[in-house]
Design a protein around this motif. Structure first.
Motif, PDB file in Angstrom:
ATOM      1  N   MET A 251       0.839  -1.196   0.000  1.00  0.00           N
ATOM      2  CA  MET A 251       0.000   0.000   0.000  1.00  0.00           C
ATOM      3  C   MET A 251       0.882   1.258   0.000  1.00  0.00           C
ATOM      4  SD  MET A 251      -3.588   0.761   1.352  1.00  0.00           S
ATOM      5  CE  MET A 251      -3.672  -0.137   2.883  1.00  0.00           C
ATOM      6  N   PRO A 252       0.701   2.146  -0.983  1.00  0.00           N
ATOM      7  CA  PRO A 252       1.543   3.333  -1.064  1.00  0.00           C
ATOM      8  C   PRO A 252       0.841   4.601  -0.573  1.00  0.00           C
ATOM      9  CG  PRO A 252       0.463   3.025  -3.151  1.00  0.00           C
ATOM     10  CD  PRO A 252      -0.079   1.950  -2.224  1.00  0.00           C
ATOM     11  N   ILE A 253       1.635   5.598  -0.260  1.00  0.00           N
ATOM     12  CA  ILE A 253       1.189   6.982  -0.313  1.00  0.00           C
ATOM     13  C   ILE A 253       1.036   7.335  -1.792  1.00  0.00           C
ATOM     14  CG2 ILE A 253       1.932   9.374   0.076  1.00  0.00           C
ATOM     15  CD1 ILE A 253       3.532   8.301   2.507  1.00  0.00           C
ATOM     16  N   VAL A 254      -0.010   8.095  -2.141  1.00  0.00           N
ATOM     17  CA  VAL A 254      -0.215   8.504  -3.534  1.00  0.00           C
ATOM     18  C   VAL A 254      -0.075  10.023  -3.620  1.00  0.00           C
ATOM     19  CG1 VAL A 254      -1.752   8.489  -5.526  1.00  0.00           C
ATOM     20  CG2 VAL A 254      -1.777   6.566  -3.912  1.00  0.00           C
ATOM     21  N   VAL A 255       0.781  10.473  -4.527  1.00  0.00           N
ATOM     22  CA  VAL A 255       1.012  11.897  -4.745  1.00  0.00           C
ATOM     23  C   VAL A 255       0.415  12.261  -6.099  1.00  0.00           C
ATOM     24  CG1 VAL A 255       2.728  13.724  -4.975  1.00  0.00           C
ATOM     25  CG2 VAL A 255       3.110  11.829  -3.363  1.00  0.00           C
ATOM     26  N   GLY A 256      -0.659  13.024  -6.079  1.00  0.00           N
ATOM     27  CA  GLY A 256      -1.315  13.454  -7.308  1.00  0.00           C
ATOM     28  C   GLY A 256      -0.819  14.832  -7.727  1.00  0.00           C
ATOM     29  N   VAL A 257      -0.089  14.894  -8.832  1.00  0.00           N
ATOM     30  CA  VAL A 257       0.467  16.150  -9.339  1.00  0.00           C
ATOM     31  C   VAL A 257      -0.500  16.713 -10.369  1.00  0.00           C
ATOM     32  CG1 VAL A 257       2.477  17.248 -10.373  1.00  0.00           C
ATOM     33  CG2 VAL A 257       2.766  15.162  -9.001  1.00  0.00           C
ATOM     34  N   HIS A 258      -1.138  17.809 -10.052  1.00  0.00           N
ATOM     35  CA  HIS A 258      -2.149  18.372 -10.945  1.00  0.00           C
ATOM     36  C   HIS A 258      -1.496  18.898 -12.222  1.00  0.00           C
ATOM     37  CE1 HIS A 258      -5.476  19.006  -7.726  1.00  0.00           C
ATOM     38  NE2 HIS A 258      -4.577  18.127  -7.278  1.00  0.00           N
ATOM     39  N   ASN A 259      -2.246  18.864 -13.305  1.00  0.00           N
ATOM     40  CA  ASN A 259      -1.723  19.425 -14.545  1.00  0.00           C
ATOM     41  C   ASN A 259      -1.979  20.928 -14.599  1.00  0.00           C
ATOM     42  OD1 ASN A 259      -4.352  19.900 -15.681  1.00  0.00           O
ATOM     43  ND2 ASN A 259      -4.480  17.741 -16.215  1.00  0.00           N
ATOM     44  N   THR A 260      -1.460  21.556 -15.638  1.00  0.00           N
ATOM     45  CA  THR A 260      -1.597  22.998 -15.829  1.00  0.00           C
ATOM     46  C   THR A 260      -1.998  23.248 -17.289  1.00  0.00           C
ATOM     47  OG1 THR A 260       0.632  23.519 -16.657  1.00  0.00           O
ATOM     48  CG2 THR A 260       0.382  23.235 -14.253  1.00  0.00           C
ATOM     49  N   PRO A 261      -2.265  24.491 -17.676  1.00  0.00           N
ATOM     50  CA  PRO A 261      -2.565  24.761 -19.089  1.00  0.00           C
ATOM     51  C   PRO A 261      -1.423  24.391 -20.030  1.00  0.00           C
ATOM     52  CG  PRO A 261      -3.349  26.566 -17.724  1.00  0.00           C
ATOM     53  CD  PRO A 261      -2.559  25.670 -16.815  1.00  0.00           C
ATOM     54  N   LEU A 262      -0.230  24.167 -19.526  1.00  0.00           N
ATOM     55  CA  LEU A 262       0.909  23.762 -20.346  1.00  0.00           C
ATOM     56  C   LEU A 262       1.089  22.250 -20.352  1.00  0.00           C
ATOM     57  CD1 LEU A 262       3.454  26.533 -19.283  1.00  0.00           C
ATOM     58  CD2 LEU A 262       2.139  26.402 -21.406  1.00  0.00           C
ATOM     59  N   ARG A 263       0.031  21.528 -20.087  1.00  0.00           N
ATOM     60  CA  ARG A 263       0.099  20.068 -19.943  1.00  0.00           C
ATOM     61  C   ARG A 263       0.788  19.381 -21.120  1.00  0.00           C
ATOM     62  NH1 ARG A 263      -3.137  15.736 -21.577  1.00  0.00           N
ATOM     63  NH2 ARG A 263      -3.207  13.984 -20.096  1.00  0.00           N
ATOM     64  N   LEU A 264       0.392  19.699 -22.337  1.00  0.00           N
ATOM     65  CA  LEU A 264       0.971  19.026 -23.498  1.00  0.00           C
ATOM     66  C   LEU A 264       2.471  19.231 -23.573  1.00  0.00           C
ATOM     67  CD1 LEU A 264      -1.659  19.730 -26.310  1.00  0.00           C
ATOM     68  CD2 LEU A 264      -1.325  17.617 -25.025  1.00  0.00           C
ATOM     69  N   ARG A 265       2.913  20.437 -23.363  1.00  0.00           N
ATOM     70  CA  ARG A 265       4.343  20.726 -23.458  1.00  0.00           C
ATOM     71  C   ARG A 265       5.111  20.097 -22.293  1.00  0.00           C
ATOM     72  NH1 ARG A 265       5.000  27.025 -24.176  1.00  0.00           N
ATOM     73  NH2 ARG A 265       7.195  26.380 -24.387  1.00  0.00           N
ATOM     74  N   GLU A 266       4.488  19.986 -21.141  1.00  0.00           N
ATOM     75  CA  GLU A 266       5.159  19.382 -19.993  1.00  0.00           C
ATOM     76  C   GLU A 266       5.213  17.869 -20.070  1.00  0.00           C
ATOM     77  OE1 GLU A 266       4.373  22.800 -16.586  1.00  0.00           O
ATOM     78  OE2 GLU A 266       3.137  20.989 -16.573  1.00  0.00           O
ATOM     79  N   TYR A 267       4.295  17.276 -20.799  1.00  0.00           N
ATOM     80  CA  TYR A 267       4.212  15.810 -20.825  1.00  0.00           C
ATOM     81  C   TYR A 267       4.841  15.192 -22.075  1.00  0.00           C
ATOM     82  CZ  TYR A 267       0.785  15.815 -16.925  1.00  0.00           C
ATOM     83  OH  TYR A 267       0.150  15.951 -15.704  1.00  0.00           O
TER      84      TYR A 267
END
Length: 312
Positions: free
Chosen positions: A105-121
């Protein structure tokens, strides 16, 4: 034209509806607890919210916990915050599997996206490797040069040290997993390639490979697809880490946007297995009838979790 589900509705009259108007709405977490870290700043990318889910029993023990980092964090735990009104139900899946001894069982860290999602991913190394004309087309669609190297520096140099300082984690590579869907699957693969010393496993659901679906004459579509898949295959083959110390999971459906991934994914699967990844460390699955949306990823989330976080 390349496609990501979040930018794919306009002009796709020939595609089935992508299942965005779904009625099932899960409640906010009822097991474990959420801790919000709003607008975390970075020297490498713009600020963003981070949501941390602490599993049941976290407050009752001094034990350390594995950590699962997930992209598009607003879609993980609470449908009221999810961009499409449907969430992954990560807390329910992890709690059930963990309490049953099926995963660590893990801790889960949810990193929210931003309007620059495509360029960041979008992986910068894969974009740089493309011929100039294809690279220009993709950069136009994504809105500019890739920001993924900076995004990964944020995760590795800033966010992970913060999480390890703030929570009782097991910080070693073998207990650090990264996962996402669509473009989030692509950046999860890139994270494993660029930072294998940090991430021991990557889960890539409905990985969004570059696509063109419009009609092109004189075999131009076939040549375009072949050039991209060959180029990206070479980058991935060079970048994959040692399978003895890592795990890699891919999957896809065969409806809506996922129906277009078979050509690319099958080639990448061949590359991975050719570099020495066997079934104990590598999975690539197809889920018939699954679509490109949070409801489908929720329905099959048990499968990547049990592969990436097997019990000790």
């Amino acid at each position: 034209m390349t496609l990501d589900r979040r930018h794919a509705l306009k002009g796709l009259v020939a595609l089935p509806m992508l299942g965005l108007a779904l009625s099932a709405r899960a409640e906010a977490p009822t097991t474990g607890r959420l801790v919000e870290h709003p607008q975390m700043t970075s020297a490498h990318v713009g600020p963003r919210d981070v949501t941390v889910w602490l599993p049941p029993g976290y407050d009752a023990t001094d034990a350390g916990w594995p950590v699962l980092y997930m992209h598009d964090g607003q879609n993980l735990f609470d449908s009221a915050r999810a961009g499409y009104g449907v969430e992954w139900g990560v807390d329910e899946h992890v709690s059930r599997l963990g309490s049953g001894g099926q995963i660590r069982m893990p801790i889960v860290v949810g990193v929210h996206n931003t309007p620059l999602r495509l360029r960041e991913y979008v992986p910068a190394d894969m974009i740089r490797a493309l011929p100039a004309d294809i690279r220009t087309d993709l950069l136009t669609l994504y809105g500019g040069a890739p920001l993924s190297d900076g995004y990964l520096r944020f995760l590795v140099e800033e966010l992970k040290p913060f999480i390890d300082r703030t929570y009782r984690t097991r910080p070693a590579r073998g207990d650090t997993v990264i996962m996402g869907s669509s473009m989030g699957g692509l950046i999860s693969l890139y994270a494993l390639m660029k930072h294998p010393e940090v991430f021991g496993s990557a889960g890539c659901l409905s990985t969004h490979w570059p696509l063109r679906i419009e009609r092109l004459d004189d075999n131009r579509l076939e040549r375009w697809r072949e050039t991209v898949v060959r180029t990206w295959s070479e980058v991935i083959a060079r970048g994959l880490p040692d399978p003895a110390a890592h795990r890699l999971y891919f999957d896809r459906g065969d409806e809506t946007l996922d129906q277009f991934y078979a050509f690319f994914q099958s080639r990448i699967d061949t590359v991975v297995t050719a570099t020495g990844w066997g079934p104990e460390r590598f999975r690539s699955l197809v889920f018939p009838g699954a679509e490109h949306n949070e409801a489908s990823w929720n329905q099959r989330l048990d499968t990547p979790l049990t592969f990436l976080l097997p019990p000790e």
